[in-house]
Structure formats: C-alpha cells, structure tokens
Scaffold this active site. Structure first.
Site, PDB file in Angstrom:
ATOM      1  N   ARG A 108       0.849  -1.189   0.000  1.00 45.64           N
ATOM      2  CA  ARG A 108       0.000   0.000   0.000  1.00 45.64           C
ATOM      3  C   ARG A 108       0.888   1.243   0.000  1.00 45.64           C
ATOM      4  O   ARG A 108       1.714   1.425   0.897  1.00 45.64           O
ATOM      5  CB  ARG A 108      -0.914   0.026   1.235  1.00 45.64           C
ATOM      6  CG  ARG A 108      -1.811   1.262   1.240  1.00 45.64           C
ATOM      7  CD  ARG A 108      -2.452   1.531   2.585  1.00 45.64           C
ATOM      8  NE  ARG A 108      -3.165   2.806   2.531  1.00 45.64           N
ATOM      9  CZ  ARG A 108      -3.433   3.573   3.568  1.00 45.64           C
ATOM     10  NH1 ARG A 108      -3.044   3.211   4.780  1.00 45.64           N
ATOM     11  NH2 ARG A 108      -4.054   4.708   3.420  1.00 45.64           N
ATOM     12  N   HIS A 153      -3.202  11.057   0.744  1.00 46.66           N
ATOM     13  CA  HIS A 153      -2.773  10.717   2.103  1.00 46.66           C
ATOM     14  C   HIS A 153      -2.217  11.994   2.739  1.00 46.66           C
ATOM     15  O   HIS A 153      -0.998  12.145   2.912  1.00 46.66           O
ATOM     16  CB  HIS A 153      -1.723   9.612   2.071  1.00 46.66           C
ATOM     17  CG  HIS A 153      -1.480   8.958   3.391  1.00 46.66           C
ATOM     18  ND1 HIS A 153      -1.535   7.593   3.589  1.00 46.66           N
ATOM     19  CD2 HIS A 153      -1.188   9.467   4.610  1.00 46.66           C
ATOM     20  CE1 HIS A 153      -1.270   7.305   4.848  1.00 46.66           C
ATOM     21  NE2 HIS A 153      -1.047   8.440   5.503  1.00 46.66           N
ATOM     22  N   GLU A 198      -7.776   8.563   6.374  1.00 43.36           N
ATOM     23  CA  GLU A 198      -8.100   9.138   7.681  1.00 43.36           C
ATOM     24  C   GLU A 198      -8.717  10.538   7.602  1.00 43.36           C
ATOM     25  O   GLU A 198      -8.186  11.510   8.143  1.00 43.36           O
ATOM     26  CB  GLU A 198      -6.854   9.147   8.570  1.00 43.36           C
ATOM     27  CG  GLU A 198      -6.301   7.757   8.812  1.00 43.36           C
ATOM     28  CD  GLU A 198      -5.100   7.723   9.750  1.00 43.36           C
ATOM     29  OE1 GLU A 198      -4.598   8.809  10.129  1.00 43.36           O
ATOM     30  OE2 GLU A 198      -4.684   6.613  10.115  1.00 43.36           O
ATOM     31  N   ASN A 335      -7.699   1.726   9.747  1.00 44.78           N
ATOM     32  CA  ASN A 335      -6.406   1.995  10.373  1.00 44.78           C
ATOM     33  C   ASN A 335      -6.600   1.953  11.885  1.00 44.78           C
ATOM     34  O   ASN A 335      -7.304   2.800  12.446  1.00 44.78           O
ATOM     35  CB  ASN A 335      -5.875   3.372   9.974  1.00 44.78           C
ATOM     36  CG  ASN A 335      -5.548   3.473   8.495  1.00 44.78           C
ATOM     37  OD1 ASN A 335      -5.558   2.482   7.776  1.00 44.78           O
ATOM     38  ND2 ASN A 335      -5.256   4.671   8.037  1.00 44.78           N
ATOM     39  N   TYR A 337      -4.650   1.541  15.699  1.00 42.55           N
ATOM     40  CA  TYR A 337      -3.418   1.543  16.469  1.00 42.55           C
ATOM     41  C   TYR A 337      -3.642   1.267  17.955  1.00 42.55           C
ATOM     42  O   TYR A 337      -2.861   0.584  18.582  1.00 42.55           O
ATOM     43  CB  TYR A 337      -2.694   2.887  16.323  1.00 42.55           C
ATOM     44  CG  TYR A 337      -2.074   3.095  14.969  1.00 42.55           C
ATOM     45  CD1 TYR A 337      -0.763   2.704  14.716  1.00 42.55           C
ATOM     46  CD2 TYR A 337      -2.792   3.671  13.931  1.00 42.55           C
ATOM     47  CE1 TYR A 337      -0.173   2.887  13.472  1.00 42.55           C
ATOM     48  CE2 TYR A 337      -2.218   3.860  12.681  1.00 42.55           C
ATOM     49  CZ  TYR A 337      -0.910   3.465  12.453  1.00 42.55           C
ATOM     50  OH  TYR A 337      -0.351   3.648  11.217  1.00 42.55           O
ATOM     51  N   GLU A 404      -3.554  -0.002   8.173  1.00 43.23           N
ATOM     52  CA  GLU A 404      -2.462   0.502   9.017  1.00 43.23           C
ATOM     53  C   GLU A 404      -2.587  -0.095  10.405  1.00 43.23           C
ATOM     54  O   GLU A 404      -3.684  -0.205  10.949  1.00 43.23           O
ATOM     55  CB  GLU A 404      -2.478   2.035   9.133  1.00 43.23           C
ATOM     56  CG  GLU A 404      -2.025   2.772   7.899  1.00 43.23           C
ATOM     57  CD  GLU A 404      -1.926   4.275   8.114  1.00 43.23           C
ATOM     58  OE1 GLU A 404      -1.642   4.704   9.262  1.00 43.23           O
ATOM     59  OE2 GLU A 404      -2.147   5.020   7.155  1.00 43.23           O
TER      60      GLU A 404
END
Length: 494
Positions: A108, A153, A198, A335, A337, A404
């Site tokens: 990606r 991005h 995002e 994504n 985290y 991500e």
C-alpha cells in the site's frame, strides 16, 4: 476507577466480558483456527510525503505539507521536513528489495497529487510524475506484488488549499478529475484503490484544531464541512469509476478510516462513541439507512440550537447525496493503532463548539497497557478484535482490509516490542476471522522509517531502519522483518 472490561460483538449481540492483558501488557489469547486463510493478503504501507522526498523534483508542485514544514518548522518536533525523507523518489529499488525480502503479497502506497498535477488542476499535467508511478507499479507487478493505491494521504496540492481545499465544494469535481487521471494511467494494473486516508483526522486537526495544515480554527464547523466534502468527493469518484472504468478494469474502491475502540461496561455508551469515531464516515457509506449517524444528527442539532443557531453545524445530507454516498465503497480500509476507556464527561470538554464538546466523553487508559514511543500509542490488541466485530455487526459484514497498524520506538534493530505488538494484533485479526469477520488483508505500518508528520524523525515505525543521515539512505532490516516474513510464508502465528 478504570473498568477492565472490553466488549465482544458476536452474532448480533453485545456481551461484556472481563479480559486483562497479561503481565507484559501486549498479548492476546488465540481463539479457534491458528492459520490464516490461504488467500489472505499480507503487506506493508507507506505514504508519499513521508518517504518520497524529491519535493520539487521533475516539476512536482507544492503540497500542503511542503508549505507547512517550510514555513512553520516550530510545529515539527525536530524542525525537519519531508523534502528528502527516505528519498524513495530516487531510491524505490531499495524499497522494492525490502518488499521482496519480506515476501509480501501487497504494497500500500500513496500517490502525490501535486506530482501528477503540480497546481492541482489537469492543466498542469506532469508526465514525469505519471511516469514515476508507472515505474513503481510496473516493478511491483514484475515481482508479483499487488499495489494498493491511496489517492490522497494528507498531502493536498497547495494551490487547491489556496481556494479552500476540503472546505470548498469545488473540491468534489477537482478530486474526480484527479481520480480519472489515475484510473486512465494506472487502472489496468491497480485493482485496489483507496480514495482518502483518515478523513476524520485531517479534518479535525487541519480544519478544526489547527494543529495540522491548513491550520484553520473551525472546530465544530469547518471540520464538519471537510468531512462532508470528503464523503461527496469519494462517492462521486466511485460512481464515475463504476460507470466508466469498472467493466474494463474490474477493480475495487474503498476508503481508509481511523478509529480507536471505545471500551466501556455500558454497551449503549460504547455504541454511541463508535458512531462518533468510526461511524461519522462509515455510517453514510455502509449502513442500511445511510446518512450521518442518528445520534450525531440529533445531538449536534440540539447543541447548535442551544448556541443560538438556526441550523445544525453538521451539514445535512439531502436525499440525493445520501443515495449517492450509500454503498459507494467495495470495502472498508481500517487503520487501527490503539484504544481508550470511555465514560461520560464530568464537565464540558473542548472549546464550544467543537467535535470534543459534541462527543462529550472522557477517555482514559489502563496503566497495564504497554506504551510505544508515541505518547498516544498503547498496545491494546483486544480493541482491534472488537472493532472488527463491530464492523461485522454494524455494517453487514462488509469486506475489511486493515490498512495501518504499527508500533513506534527509538529505532533499535532488536525491536522485541514491535514483534510483540505485531504478533498480538495479527492474533486479533485471526480471532476476528475465526468469529466470522470478513477481513481480507493486513498491512503493517510501516515498511520503512519515515517522516512521522509533527513528530518528524523522532519516532520510528519501520520494519526497516533508514539511515537518514546517509546520502544513500541505507535500509536495514530489524528483527521484526524475520518474524513477519515467517508469518507471511506460513500463514501461521508463532
């Protein structure tokens, strides 16, 4: 006192269950089958501004982040820029060697809009930029690595921002023109597209809180317009692709949304928080009813009236746009985290108006969670498993790619904590698959060390270390490379 409870979503029911992390704070028990499906995609992710460098090479135009880092260096921890970064624009072959060593099936990466259209408009079409990405894609294809291409991005062309950027409704047509250029040039080989990365982050930080470029103080107002125009631009490009390109190219289009999982023993509160975080953009795209989440529509309208306004600060998606947006994605790229515990705010939070004031929730962490070098990053693999189950139940088990997921540290080659983080989050994905979640792939962030936005080069996310002080930017494998490669080769966790 923190409640050590997280929510498991299964079979349409929400069940509270106590689960503590083990002593090292970053493990997750296995559930069910121990092997990933044979067609599961493993890869890594990067972004153009963070690794390419070549900020003005071969006719590239100025991006939002070029301007920001050049003119506001105090906003970056180490006062650095992405002007050179890992220099992937000139050294992609070094990245390719790393990809081949990892044996990934997918890569990606993002395209710099201002490298294709230096002033953001088709009138400035730059063949050098087009050729660069053709070369990248051709080399990936020659090595059986499938590209997953992100169109935007964070690095919007500066000339587009000068007329409002995401806050200007003209942006919708500007983006569609850019997307068509990408489809025309790369769609014969690129079969997985991501329009935006995002949106909630860049809208809140750039158009609300003024922490990111374009540094607009418009909390609770302009940031909501930014989200609205992003959704419309995404949907418009999707509809053009389906009507004019899909029959010959046969690709898929999605959008990358970032979200924590909101942990509480109050299932209604968790659901409300997830609608504000993930649902803000996912609900209009993937829900059966379409439009913004009802809880947001009602609460923001009520708050707006209390402030003396005659209309809601949240834009109204009329019937036409609601129909265009609903279903305008073939998959959800997530994504993830970290996560947070949530509770009702004891006193008003954030400025008035703002997303935080509308959200009206306090967030906290478990002191047992292991923290990365990034201040906000804690290892909570349970949250990834839970968010995947939330998506399964809330959005009719739409196809999901984890685009991500990564760990930051100081950059040691013996990166034991990264391996722990990677293993536990892969376990979370496998647990979710075993519970019926339609998860098709996992992309680790990131392939190589990069310019980490406002943190500059002070934190490292890469599987490969990059010698940023060397003119040749050598890439050196960390120990995590061997671990991830073994998982990819065997489809087993060890």
């Amino acid at each position: 006192m923190l409640l050590f409870v997280y929510l498991i979503f299964c079979s349409g029911l929400i069940v509270s269950q106590c689960r503590l992390t083990t002593e090292d704070g970053c493990n997750l028990p296995a559930k069910g089958n121990s092997k990933f499906p044979s067609n599961f995609s493993f890869g890594v992710a990067t972004a153009a501004y963070q690794i390419e460098g070549g900020w003005n090479a071969d006719g590239k135009g100025l991006s939002l982040w070029d301007d920001f880092t050049h003119n506001y260096p105090h906003m970056i921890d180490d006062k650095t820029t992405g002007d050179v970064a890992a220099d992937s624009y000139h050294r992609f072959d070094q990245d390719l060697a790393a990809l081949k060593e990892l044996k990934v099936t997918h890569y990606r990466f993002s395209i710099s809009w201002s490298r294709i259209f230096p002033n953001g408009d088709i009138s400035s079409r730059n063949q050098y930029g087009i050729d660069y990405y053709n070369n990248v894609i051709d080399k990936l294809e020659a090595n059986d690595i499938q590209p997953i291409v992100t169109m935007v991005h964070f690095d919007l062309p500066y000339e587009i921002q000068k007329i409002g950027g995401f806050a200007n409704p003209l942006f919708i047509n500007q983006f569609v023109t850019y997307a068509i250029e990408l489809f025309n040039n790369y769609g014969d080989r690129v079969k997985t597209w991501i329009t935006f990365n995002e949106p909630l982050l860049y809208c809140k930080s750039g158009y609300g809180e003024a922490n990111y470029p374009p540094q607009i103080h418009g909390a609770g107002l302009i940031d909501y317009i930014c989200v609205d125009n992003t959704l419309k631009a995404h949907a418009a490009a999707y509809r053009v692709y389906k009507s004019k390109f899909f029959n010959t190219q046969g690709g898929k289009i999605g959008i990358s949304l970032d979200s924590q999982f909101s942990i509480s023993n109050d299932t209604a509160l968790t659901h409300r928080a997830m609608q504000y975080n993930l649902g803000f953009l996912a609900h209009p795209l993937f829900s059966k009813s379409g439009g913004y989440p009802e809880v947001m529509v009602e609460e923001i309208r009520r708050n707006s009236l209390k402030e003396g306004r005659i209309t809601s600060r949240l834009p109204d998606l009329d019937g036409k746009w609601k129909h265009i947006i609903k279903g305008s994605a073939d998959f959800l790229a997530i994504n993830y985290y970290t996560s947070r515990y949530i509770s009702r705010a004891e006193k008003p939070i954030g400025e008035n108006p703002s997303f935080e004031r509308d959200y009206d929730l306090d967030e906290s962490i478990d002191p047992k969670w292991k923290r990365g070098l990034s201040r906000w990053l804690y290892c909570v693999p349970e949250g990834l498993e839970s968010i995947l189950k939330f998506i399964r139940d809330e959005y009719d088990n739409v196809e999901v790619i984890v685009t991500e997921n990564g760990w930051s540290d100081k950059g040691d080659l013996e990166d034991i904590e990264r391996i722990q983080y990677l293993k536990s989050h892969l376990q979370a994905v496998l647990n979710a698959i075993n519970d019926g979640c339609n998860v098709r792939g996992y992309m680790y962030w990131s392939l190589i060390d990069n310019f980490e936005w406002q943190r500059g080069y002070t934190v490292k996310f890469g599987l490969y270390s990059v010698n940023m002080t060397s003119p040749t930017k050598e890439r050196t494998a960390r120990n995590s490379v061997g671990y991830y490669r073994k998982v990819i080769e065997t489809h087993l966790l060890s």
